[in-house]
Design an enzyme around this catalytic site. Structure first.
Site, short mmCIF file in Angstrom:
data_model
loop_
_atom_site.label_atom_id
_atom_site.label_comp_id
_atom_site.label_asym_id
_atom_site.label_seq_id
_atom_site.Cartn_x
_atom_site.Cartn_y
_atom_site.Cartn_z
N GLN A 18 42.88 -13.53 63.31
CA GLN A 18 42.58 -14.70 63.93
C GLN A 18 43.77 -15.30 64.41
O GLN A 18 44.80 -15.65 63.74
CB GLN A 18 41.69 -15.89 63.22
CG GLN A 18 41.24 -16.98 63.95
CD GLN A 18 40.25 -16.64 65.00
OE1 GLN A 18 39.48 -15.75 64.64
NE2 GLN A 18 40.09 -17.19 66.16
N ASP A 48 39.21 -5.94 67.94
CA ASP A 48 39.64 -7.27 69.04
C ASP A 48 39.94 -6.70 70.16
O ASP A 48 40.24 -7.28 71.26
CB ASP A 48 40.74 -8.08 68.28
CG ASP A 48 40.16 -9.45 68.09
OD1 ASP A 48 38.95 -9.84 68.53
OD2 ASP A 48 40.74 -10.09 67.22
N LYS A 57 31.79 -15.64 62.72
CA LYS A 57 31.83 -14.17 62.81
C LYS A 57 31.48 -13.69 61.44
O LYS A 57 30.78 -12.68 61.52
CB LYS A 57 33.40 -13.66 62.93
CG LYS A 57 33.89 -13.88 64.39
CD LYS A 57 35.54 -13.97 64.68
CE LYS A 57 35.70 -14.45 66.21
NZ LYS A 57 37.14 -14.46 66.44
#
Ligand code: NAP
Length: 291
Positions: free
Chosen positions: A96, A119, A52
């Site tokens: 994460q 997200d 990412k």
């Protein structure tokens, strides 16, 4: 059979994002800035976060990686999140998953400012998505929808089977595929670990989206001819003969299922790269909203 090439498509999307960044800079606007928090040193999570961050560089974003000790307390992690919420230079950030067991994941996700929640996991964004209001759509389902659109795969009126009901993949993709907007309109069935007749449901489906995480679960005799197969699964299988010491397997027996499919995603190189591209797209949107 056509391969849904997520790698190539994600490169096209990244190029588009890079061009938008170029336009922003020429107008004197700021670079989009994505931050990522990772707790601990899990190999797979580090790989995902690493790619990412690398992708941010590719499209001209700023990026910040915050790596925290596995033993960090919940309060200290909340403090780090509060700092990101307050930092006006950061447009969006991700935490994460999974987090260590002593940390309440729900509490952490709720503390992310919804305007920076690229997200799309915060209930505000999830709720807005369900109501078909503008929101950050979770990157993996967003990537699947984008892939279906760009390959011009018809979904309206099709029978779609989603296998898996997690909050990050199965549940949101089942909602998006059934939505009434410009894309979706499929008749969706959601299967999970308590579903009894999976083979029967698979055989009826025009589109199968598999997100369960069991390698090669879907076999050739479970699908009908002409089916569209989206394989979200990523499982690392230890393999001493492989360079990295493991190989990646999807949920689908690709070699044999592909023979009966009209379209199919490979693993790797299918949904995975699309997920990253759509995370960048969400970050660009977050940045543009502040202009
Ligand atoms: P998850 O939270 O573990 O959910 C798995 C789902 O599969 C659950 O709903 C579970 O049912 C269902 N399931 C388990 N065994 C089943 C069975 N035998 N038959 C039918 N359903 C079954 O996983 P996830 O986070 O959604 O991820 C799924 C897979 O996608 C994993 O391999 C993950 O690594 C991968 N993934 C890939 C990407 C990408 O970018 N490509 C992104 C995210 C995840 P219950 O609800 O009843 O437990």
């Amino acid at each position: 059979m056509k391969i849904l090439d997520g790698k190539n498509l994600s490169n096209i999307i990244k190029q588009e994002i890079k061009e938008s960044v170029g336009v922003r800079l020429s107008l004197g606007l700021k670079k989009p800035h994505l931050a990522a928090i990772i707790v601990g040193d899990d190999g797979a999570s580090l790989t995902y976060v690493g790619s990412k961050v690398r992708s941010c560089e590719e499209v001209g974003f700023e990026s910040t990686l915050i790596q925290l000790e596995k033993s960090i307390s919940e309060n200290d992690l909340l403090y780090q999140i509060e700092k990101l919420n307050k930092n006006s230079n950061i447009d969006g950030y991700i935490v994460q998953l999974p987090l260590p067991k002593h940390i309440n994941e729900e509490k952490i996700l709720l503390s992310v400012d919804p305007v920076k929640d690229v997200d799309g996991f915060h209930p505000t964004n999830f709720g807005r998505m369900v109501l078909e209001l503008p929101s950050f759509i979770p990157a993996t389902p967003y990537g699947i929808m984008e892939m279906l659109k760009r390959y011009d795969i018809k979904t309206s009126g099709k029978k779609c089977l989603v296998i898996g009901r997690s909050n990050i993949v199965g549940r949101p993709i089942s909602i998006l595929m059934s939505q009434k907007g410009s894309y979706g309109n499929a008749t969706v069935t959601v299967a999970h670990s308590r579903t009894k007749n999976i083979k029967e449901l698979c055989l009826e489906a025009d589109i199968i989206i598999s997100a369960l995480g069991i390698p090669e679960f879907i076999k050739e005799d479970m699908v009908k001819k002409g089916v569209v197969v989206i394989d979200v699964g990523i499982t690392r299988i230890l393999d001493k003969t492989a360079l990295k010491g493991y190989v990646i397997k999807g949920d689908v027996d690709y070699k044999n299922v592909s023979k009966k499919s009209s379209y199919i995603t490979p693993v790797p190189g299918g949904v995975g790269p699309m997920t990253i591209a759509m995370l960048l797209k969400n970050t660009l949107k977050a940045c543009q909203k502040k202009d």
